[in-house]
Write a protein that holds these residues in place. Sequence first.
Motif, PDB file in Angstrom:
ATOM      1  N   GLN A  52      34.403  40.531  39.169  1.00 47.81           N
ATOM      2  CA  GLN A  52      35.050  41.764  39.635  1.00 47.81           C
ATOM      3  C   GLN A  52      34.558  42.149  41.016  1.00 47.81           C
ATOM      4  OE1 GLN A  52      33.519  44.002  36.427  1.00 47.81           O
ATOM      5  NE2 GLN A  52      35.333  43.789  35.157  1.00 47.81           N
ATOM      6  N   GLN A  53      35.490  42.460  41.872  1.00 53.45           N
ATOM      7  CA  GLN A  53      35.161  42.838  43.250  1.00 53.45           C
ATOM      8  C   GLN A  53      34.176  44.006  43.314  1.00 53.45           C
ATOM      9  OE1 GLN A  53      36.113  39.854  44.746  1.00 53.45           O
ATOM     10  NE2 GLN A  53      35.759  41.312  46.369  1.00 53.45           N
ATOM     11  N   ALA A  54      34.377  44.984  42.465  1.00 55.49           N
ATOM     12  CA  ALA A  54      33.505  46.171  42.478  1.00 55.49           C
ATOM     13  C   ALA A  54      32.057  45.785  42.236  1.00 55.49           C
ATOM     14  CB  ALA A  54      33.962  47.176  41.432  1.00 55.49           C
ATOM     15  N   MET A  55      31.844  44.852  41.313  1.00 57.81           N
ATOM     16  CA  MET A  55      30.497  44.375  40.994  1.00 57.81           C
ATOM     17  C   MET A  55      29.869  43.701  42.210  1.00 57.81           C
ATOM     18  SD  MET A  55      29.326  44.780  37.916  1.00 57.81           S
ATOM     19  CE  MET A  55      29.768  45.040  36.223  1.00 57.81           C
ATOM     20  N   VAL A  56      30.665  42.876  42.884  1.00 56.51           N
ATOM     21  CA  VAL A  56      30.171  42.160  44.057  1.00 56.51           C
ATOM     22  C   VAL A  56      29.775  43.164  45.132  1.00 56.51           C
ATOM     23  CG1 VAL A  56      30.720  40.469  45.846  1.00 56.51           C
ATOM     24  CG2 VAL A  56      31.615  40.158  43.540  1.00 56.51           C
ATOM     25  N   ILE A  57      30.642  44.124  45.386  1.00 54.57           N
ATOM     26  CA  ILE A  57      30.379  45.134  46.412  1.00 54.57           C
ATOM     27  C   ILE A  57      29.142  45.956  46.054  1.00 54.57           C
ATOM     28  CG2 ILE A  57      31.310  47.246  47.487  1.00 54.57           C
ATOM     29  CD1 ILE A  57      34.144  45.744  47.097  1.00 54.57           C
TER      30      ILE A  57
END
Length: 121
Positions: free
Chosen positions: A87-92
């Motif tokens: 998930q992008q949010a996790m990466v960010i």
Amino acid sequence: MSDKTILLVDDAAFMRMMLKDILTKNGYSVIGEAENGVKAIEKYKELNPDLTILDITMPEMDGIQAAKGIKAVDSAALIIMCSAMGQQAMVIESIQAGARDFIVKPFQADRVIEAVKKVIG
């Protein structure tokens, strides 16, 4: 061969084993393991590794909180996050917490080594 030391943090023992196998085959030294974020911070203080590889989803304290905790102890700490969720949010969130890179499970050996080399050489 590398003399770089690595701390592995994942609540799944088999995931730590897989990572340890990939890393040691490539000349890295795994000097410690922890199964949650609380232990990760303790082990970091005790071992002072060149790199910490943190799983995100863990009991007691997740990887993002652990990354912040390790960074609070040592602002120069080098951290790579890993998670089964791409998930992008996790990466960010991981990057904001101070992680240098992000590896997705299931681990691909070449991707793991590429990330580690990029961060600690």
